[in-house]
Design a protein around this motif. Structure first.
Motif, PDB file in Angstrom:
ATOM      1  N   PHE A 175       0.850  -1.187   0.000  1.00 62.55           N
ATOM      2  CA  PHE A 175       0.000   0.000   0.000  1.00 62.55           C
ATOM      3  C   PHE A 175       0.887   1.239   0.000  1.00 62.55           C
ATOM      4  CE2 PHE A 175      -3.550   2.445   2.434  1.00 62.55           C
ATOM      5  CZ  PHE A 175      -3.805   3.172   1.293  1.00 62.55           C
ATOM      6  N   ASP A 176       0.888   1.952  -1.118  1.00 66.46           N
ATOM      7  CA  ASP A 176       1.591   3.224  -1.183  1.00 66.46           C
ATOM      8  C   ASP A 176       0.788   4.183  -2.045  1.00 66.46           C
ATOM      9  OD1 ASP A 176       2.114   2.457  -3.822  1.00 66.46           O
ATOM     10  OD2 ASP A 176       4.056   1.612  -3.286  1.00 66.46           O
TER      11      ASP A 176
ATOM     12  N   ASN B  33      -2.457   2.781  -5.074  1.00 66.54           N
ATOM     13  CA  ASN B  33      -2.732   1.469  -5.637  1.00 66.54           C
ATOM     14  C   ASN B  33      -3.987   0.835  -5.027  1.00 66.54           C
ATOM     15  OD1 ASN B  33      -1.533   1.085  -3.161  1.00 66.54           O
ATOM     16  ND2 ASN B  33       0.040  -0.333  -3.882  1.00 66.54           N
ATOM     17  N   TYR B  34      -4.660   1.568  -4.099  1.00 67.82           N
ATOM     18  CA  TYR B  34      -5.987   1.196  -3.618  1.00 67.82           C
ATOM     19  C   TYR B  34      -6.959   2.275  -4.096  1.00 67.82           C
ATOM     20  CZ  TYR B  34      -4.188  -2.463  -0.555  1.00 67.82           C
ATOM     21  OH  TYR B  34      -3.596  -3.596  -0.070  1.00 67.82           O
ATOM     22  N   ASN B  35      -7.965   1.885  -4.838  1.00 68.58           N
ATOM     23  CA  ASN B  35      -8.862   2.865  -5.450  1.00 68.58           C
ATOM     24  C   ASN B  35      -9.558   3.758  -4.431  1.00 68.58           C
ATOM     25  OD1 ASN B  35      -8.252   2.024  -8.026  1.00 68.58           O
ATOM     26  ND2 ASN B  35      -9.927   0.546  -8.119  1.00 68.58           N
TER      27      ASN B  35
END
Length: 198
Positions: A145-146, A179-181
């Motif tokens: 998660f970044d 990278n997480y919508n």
């Protein structure tokens, strides 16, 4: 509001900021921050100066559901400032590192920050500030998660009736790419402020 003091002893200057901030969401208190920020500058010559600052902020999320995000943020920042000839303003470039620690480890993260911009004295008493900032964020507990964020802002400032009073009009565009919508967003801010300097 902000309380700020500065002591100058050429070629050094020393400053201290105290910045309390309250954020609201849906008309309810969301986040309370108390920030203290000491800084030191060194004047290399008439054009170039170097600023080093450290800040510590306590983060108190006001909603009970967000208590696991309570914690603190520490930031170290280095700026190089170049003054333009004929008092036309200055340009700057800087790099910083931020460490955020929360009561729940899943919210701990680090950020690397780059910024560049300047303040320019235009015609009359009008000044313009342009600043671009780039953040690269990584969570300590989740390597997958970044996120990357950039912000571009433009502020126009002009004296207002008294020497100590200024009016400022601001526009800022922020984009966050993750990278997480759920963490993707674009924000536009328009603001008008009265600034009193004593």
């Amino acid at each position: 509001g902000k309380i700020y003091g500065q002591y100058v002893s050429d070629p050094f200057s020393f400053g201290l900021h105290f910045i309390p901030s309250v954020y609201q969401l849906d008309n309810e208190d969301y986040l309370l921050i108390y920030e203290i920020k000491p800084e030191i500058s060194y004047t290399v010559n008439q054009q170039v100066s170097i600023w080093l600052s450290y800040s510590y902020a306590s983060n108190d999320y006001r909603q009970e559901a967000d208590d696991d995000r309570d914690g603190s943020t520490q930031e170290l920042f280095l700026d190089v400032i170049y003054s333009l000839a004929s008092d036309r303003g200055y340009v700057l470039a800087g790099v910083g590192y931020e460490d955020n620690t929360a009561s729940e480890e899943q919210y701990d993260y680090n950020r690397v920050i780059f910024r560049a911009g300047g303040i320019f004295n235009l015609t009359g008493d009008l000044s313009m500030e342009v600043l671009g900032t780039h953040w690269s964020k990584e969570y300590k507990e989740d390597d997958d998660f970044d996120s990357t964020r950039y912000r571009i802002s433009l502020t126009l400032t002009h004296p207002c009736y008294f020497d100590f009073l200024e009016i400022a009009v601001e526009y800022a565009h922020t984009n966050n790419d993750s990278n997480y919508n759920d963490d993707d967003f674009t924000r536009q801010l328009y603001g008008i402020s009265l600034i009193a300097t004593f």
